[in-house]
Scaffold this active site. Sequence first.
Site, PDB file in Angstrom:
ATOM      1  N   ASP A  32       0.647  -1.215  -0.065  1.00  0.00           N
ATOM      2  CA  ASP A  32       0.048  -0.034   0.022  1.00  0.00           C
ATOM      3  C   ASP A  32       0.867   1.157  -0.101  1.00  0.00           C
ATOM      4  O   ASP A  32       1.916   1.242   0.783  1.00  0.00           O
ATOM      5  CB  ASP A  32      -0.906  -0.085   1.327  1.00  0.00           C
ATOM      6  CG  ASP A  32      -1.954   0.890   1.215  1.00  0.00           C
ATOM      7  OD1 ASP A  32      -1.869   2.075   0.864  1.00  0.00           O
ATOM      8  OD2 ASP A  32      -3.273   0.734   1.537  1.00  0.00           O
ATOM      9  N   ASN A  88     -13.349  -3.361   3.512  1.00  0.00           N
ATOM     10  CA  ASN A  88     -14.380  -2.218   3.905  1.00  0.00           C
ATOM     11  C   ASN A  88     -15.525  -2.290   2.582  1.00  0.00           C
ATOM     12  O   ASN A  88     -15.200  -2.435   1.535  1.00  0.00           O
ATOM     13  CB  ASN A  88     -13.782  -0.770   3.849  1.00  0.00           C
ATOM     14  CG  ASN A  88     -13.035  -0.720   5.146  1.00  0.00           C
ATOM     15  OD1 ASN A  88     -12.989  -1.195   6.212  1.00  0.00           O
ATOM     16  ND2 ASN A  88     -11.673   0.104   4.723  1.00  0.00           N
ATOM     17  N   GLN A  95     -14.922   2.434   2.752  1.00  0.00           N
ATOM     18  CA  GLN A  95     -14.211   2.297   1.483  1.00  0.00           C
ATOM     19  C   GLN A  95     -14.166   3.612   0.669  1.00  0.00           C
ATOM     20  O   GLN A  95     -14.924   4.388   0.680  1.00  0.00           O
ATOM     21  CB  GLN A  95     -15.128   1.288   0.715  1.00  0.00           C
ATOM     22  CG  GLN A  95     -14.625   0.765  -0.674  1.00  0.00           C
ATOM     23  CD  GLN A  95     -15.757  -0.044  -1.268  1.00  0.00           C
ATOM     24  OE1 GLN A  95     -16.851  -0.325  -0.857  1.00  0.00           O
ATOM     25  NE2 GLN A  95     -15.143  -0.915  -2.433  1.00  0.00           N
ATOM     26  N   HIS A 101     -11.155  -4.997  -2.281  1.00  0.00           N
ATOM     27  CA  HIS A 101      -9.606  -5.188  -2.055  1.00  0.00           C
ATOM     28  C   HIS A 101      -9.674  -5.593  -0.506  1.00  0.00           C
ATOM     29  O   HIS A 101     -10.674  -5.171   0.418  1.00  0.00           O
ATOM     30  CB  HIS A 101      -8.919  -4.135  -2.326  1.00  0.00           C
ATOM     31  CG  HIS A 101      -9.170  -2.823  -1.801  1.00  0.00           C
ATOM     32  ND1 HIS A 101     -10.489  -1.802  -2.290  1.00  0.00           N
ATOM     33  CD2 HIS A 101      -8.671  -2.038  -0.634  1.00  0.00           C
ATOM     34  CE1 HIS A 101     -10.482  -0.819  -1.427  1.00  0.00           C
ATOM     35  NE2 HIS A 101      -9.464  -0.839  -0.525  1.00  0.00           N
ATOM     36  N   HIS A 103      -7.222  -5.241   2.942  1.00  0.00           N
ATOM     37  CA  HIS A 103      -5.856  -4.575   3.622  1.00  0.00           C
ATOM     38  C   HIS A 103      -5.159  -5.848   4.497  1.00  0.00           C
ATOM     39  O   HIS A 103      -5.885  -6.457   5.457  1.00  0.00           O
ATOM     40  CB  HIS A 103      -6.115  -3.639   4.297  1.00  0.00           C
ATOM     41  CG  HIS A 103      -6.828  -2.394   3.673  1.00  0.00           C
ATOM     42  ND1 HIS A 103      -5.867  -1.337   3.316  1.00  0.00           N
ATOM     43  CD2 HIS A 103      -7.913  -2.025   3.468  1.00  0.00           C
ATOM     44  CE1 HIS A 103      -6.664  -0.380   2.658  1.00  0.00           C
ATOM     45  NE2 HIS A 103      -7.997  -0.896   2.539  1.00  0.00           N
TER      46      HIS A 103
END
Length: 135
Positions: A32, A88, A95, A101, A103
């Site tokens: 990230d 999320n 989100q 996706h 994390h």
Amino acid sequence: MRDDNCIFCKIANGEIPSATLYEGEEFRVILDLGPASKGHALILPKNHYRNLYDIDEATASKAICLAKKMITKMTDVLGCDGYNIVQNNEEAAGQTVFHFHMHLIPRYKNDNVGLGWHMGELTEEDKKEILEKLK
């Protein structure tokens, strides 16, 4: 099944460079760019799904299996003390990019990463209402 306007579709499919930790037929895992902690990564499916509501069960299952594989390996690589897996759905839940996706956030003792919430209380009324509506 891609969205040409989706930045995560472009990253997942290699159109935009990323620090790729893993790439397979269906997923890319990247570091990230705005990490909560050292080693924070994202699992991105190569196909576009808005969020968990939209992704098919088979792909969702593969994503969680990939998460397990990645955090197991990354725990050794990073020497972290634990992991949060965060996913999320919709703006109210945090989100910000509307491409499914996950994390993968390494946790270190005293890292001050804020993922907590204030504990509430399950009332009898709420419990009964929810259970009744699920029938």
